[in-house]
Design a protein around this motif. Structure first.
Motif, short mmCIF file in Angstrom:
data_model
loop_
_atom_site.label_atom_id
_atom_site.label_comp_id
_atom_site.label_asym_id
_atom_site.label_seq_id
_atom_site.Cartn_x
_atom_site.Cartn_y
_atom_site.Cartn_z
N ALA A 1 -10.92 82.55 19.75
CA ALA A 1 -10.22 81.62 20.63
C ALA A 1 -9.46 82.34 21.74
O ALA A 1 -8.89 81.69 22.62
N ALA B 1 -11.55 75.26 18.89
CA ALA B 1 -12.41 76.04 19.78
C ALA B 1 -13.79 76.28 19.18
O ALA B 1 -14.79 76.36 19.89
N VAL C 1 -8.01 73.41 25.08
CA VAL C 1 -9.01 74.30 24.51
C VAL C 1 -10.39 73.75 24.86
O VAL C 1 -10.59 72.54 24.91
N VAL D 1 -8.11 79.29 24.45
CA VAL D 1 -6.93 78.44 24.26
C VAL D 1 -5.90 78.77 25.33
O VAL D 1 -5.64 79.94 25.64
N ASP E 1 -2.15 79.01 15.23
CA ASP E 1 -3.25 79.65 15.96
C ASP E 1 -4.59 79.35 15.29
O ASP E 1 -5.61 79.18 15.96
N ALA F 1 -5.70 75.83 16.39
CA ALA F 1 -6.28 75.83 17.73
C ALA F 1 -7.65 76.49 17.73
O ALA F 1 -8.57 76.03 18.44
N THR F 2 -7.82 77.53 16.92
CA THR F 2 -9.12 78.20 16.83
C THR F 2 -10.17 77.27 16.22
O THR F 2 -11.33 77.28 16.64
#
Length: 521
Positions: free
Chosen positions: A460, A516, A481, A464, A509, A512-513
């Motif tokens: 990511a 992605a 993202v 991001v 994190d 968010a990954t």
């Protein structure tokens, strides 16, 4: 073929045969090839080589991600400047912390103001809105991708999550998304949006000098610009001295006017190295250690310190102004000289990248003034709510206790933040683009510069773009993202009641990954 490359293939297949799409496809293929190469080589590189590789490849990643934003959001002509493009293409050593203002900005003794950076050349074939490419994630797919991460004990007692499709503005997923939670510094996204809406991206903050004929004194009038530097103050002193000589004026004293802001100058958290007293007149955010960002010792009376320094600078140019004293400029005061900040678009980017608390509180007060509210905490709170509601955002039970997020009395929902980011990307709001361009880039800049380097999150990095939020027991992440199918998503994750800052950051994190890496259908 990896998931992200399959996503770009779908985008290419839907693009058609026109020259516009040919150009876009070429860029996307280059970005996909580079991304695949990095993933294959990343784990074999030592840390030093990783840093060099990220720096060299940042332009390719930035271009691919920016193109995704453009495709969903439409023209950037009014929000993307040449200077921003240059910074995106060449990563600076200080991760975006250095912002150079005009050497001698502002109308001075008859001179014209320094010009703002010129807009980037318009490129309609590339920047025009494109059809939403790739399928949007489904609620079920997002729930499956995020389920385990949202249950991570590192996120504490209460978690709010929301994902919004930027192309349509539709809320795709919520889990506690309507809960009003403590946002910490992610509230700066609201501060930035309100300021840009109320003032416009080209607005500048002006510090000026005037002549009070009744008292025969020079007055230094604070304009609420915490980015005022020593160089700019020195230029203002030189131009003021020149104006005094030209008009054959001989001051008896030097006054300073801080009436721009009203109310209590101390933030409710009290004396704190993260924030100076809220004064409209300060030099380098009243820092006394020469630093440019982060916690620092501050002047107890920023305005008096600036006035004393200004008197010294005037004296260097042959103007002895006598003692300094607080005063208020009369209506018949004659303008002598001025210095102006960088345009608001640049200030917003600086505030978001560095999480600048002083700048956030100043912009909250300027928003209050622009909307007819008093320039204090109550006025800033009312102004933010009024402006965001006017944009059609779900303010609901939100409370904007301050502009910086240092107050624990603020409350916003994850859905509000994600919807705000989707609004900032909409073609109808080019003035809000700095909200997107100012957010730190995962693994590259600002408060995300040291994150996204683990095996679980490295895919990511560069994809991001998000604002962080951190207080004791509070951790948050809100941003955008590009998913594996090339779809641009806005997201917000708010965690209250956390116990370990590092563990909470890692859990956010990973969430968010997960966005992605999936098509989430």
């Amino acid at each position: 073929m990896c998931a992200r490359e399959r996503g770009w293939s779908k985008v290419r297949g839907a693009a058609g045969d026109g020259s516009t799409n040919t150009f876009r496809d070429t860029v996307r293929r280059a970005g996909a090839r580079w991304s695949g190469h990095v993933r294959q080589r990343w784990r074999t590189l030592p840390p030093q080589r990783r840093t060099l590789g990220l720096t060299a490849g940042s332009a390719a990643v930035g271009l691919a991600v920016s193109l995704g934003v453009v495709a969903a959001a439409g023209p950037w002509d009014h929000g993307q400047r040449t200077a921003e493009r240059s910074r995106a293409a060449a990563l600076e050593a200080d991760s975006g912390g250095s912002h150079t203002d005009d050497a001698r900005p502002g109308p001075v003794a008859g001179r014209e103001p320094a010009e703002a950076p010129k807009p980037a050349p318009s490129a309609p074939p590339v920047l025009r809105p494109a059809d939403a490419s790739g399928e949007a994630p489904t609620r079920g797919g997002l729930a499956e991708a995020l389920r385990a991460g949202l249950k991570d004990e590192a996120l504490g007692r209460t978690v709010g999550a929301a994902v919004v499709d930027v192309a349509t503005g539709r809320v795709l997923y919520e889990s506690g998304g309507d809960k009003p939670l403590v946002p910490a510094s992610t509230i700066k996204l609201a501060t930035a949006t309100a300021a840009l809406t109320a003032l416009g991206p080209e607005h500048r903050l002006e510090t000026r000098t005037v002549w009070d004929p009744g008292s025969r004194r020079v007055l230094l009038v604070g304009g609420g610009d915490p980015t005022l530097t020593e160089d700019r103050l020195a230029a203002l002193a030189e131009d003021t001295a020149e104006a005094l000589r030209e008009q054959e004026l001989h001051p008896k004293t030097l006054g300073y006017d801080i009436s721009r802001f009203t109310g209590e100058p101390r933030h409710p958290i009290g004396v704190n190295p993260n924030l100076a007293p809220l004064s409209p007149l300060m030099l380098n955010a009243a820092r006394t250690d020469g630093s440019r960002r982060g916690p620092a010792p501050r002047e107890a009376d920023p305005a008096a310190a600036v006035a004393d320094r200004f008197a010294e600078l005037l004296d260097e140019h042959g103007v002895f102004a006598g003692r300094t004293e607080r005063a208020r400029a009369p209506k018949d005061a004659r303008r002598l000289a001025a210095t102006r900040s960088a345009p608001l678009a640049g200030l917003v980017e600086r505030m978001l990248t560095d999480s600048d608390n002083d700048l956030a509180e100043a912009l909250a007060r300027h928003t209050a003034l622009a909307t007819g509210e008093p320039a204090d905490f109550d006025g800033a709170r009312a102004a933010a709510r009024k402006v965001l509601r006017g944009l059609g955002l779900p303010v609901g039970h939100a409370r904007f206790a301050d502009g910086s997020g240092l107050s624990r009395d603020s409350r916003v929902s994850a859905t509000l933040l994600a919807s705000l980011l989707a609004t900032a990307a909409h073609a109808d709001h080019p003035e809000l683009r700095p909200v997107l361009t100012g957010m730190p880039v995962a693994g590259f800049t600002g408060t995300l510069g040291g994150r996204y380097g683990t095996e679980a999150t490295e895919d990511a990095a560069g994809v991001v773009r998000a604002k962080t939020g951190t207080l004791t027991g509070v951790n948050a992440l809100a941003g955008t993202v590009v998913d594996a199918d090339g779809r641009l998503l806005a997201f917000a994750f708010l965690a209250n009641g956390t116990e370990s800052r590092g563990a909470a950051h890692a859990a956010l994190d990973r969430l968010a990954t997960a966005l992605a890496e999936c098509g989430c259908r």
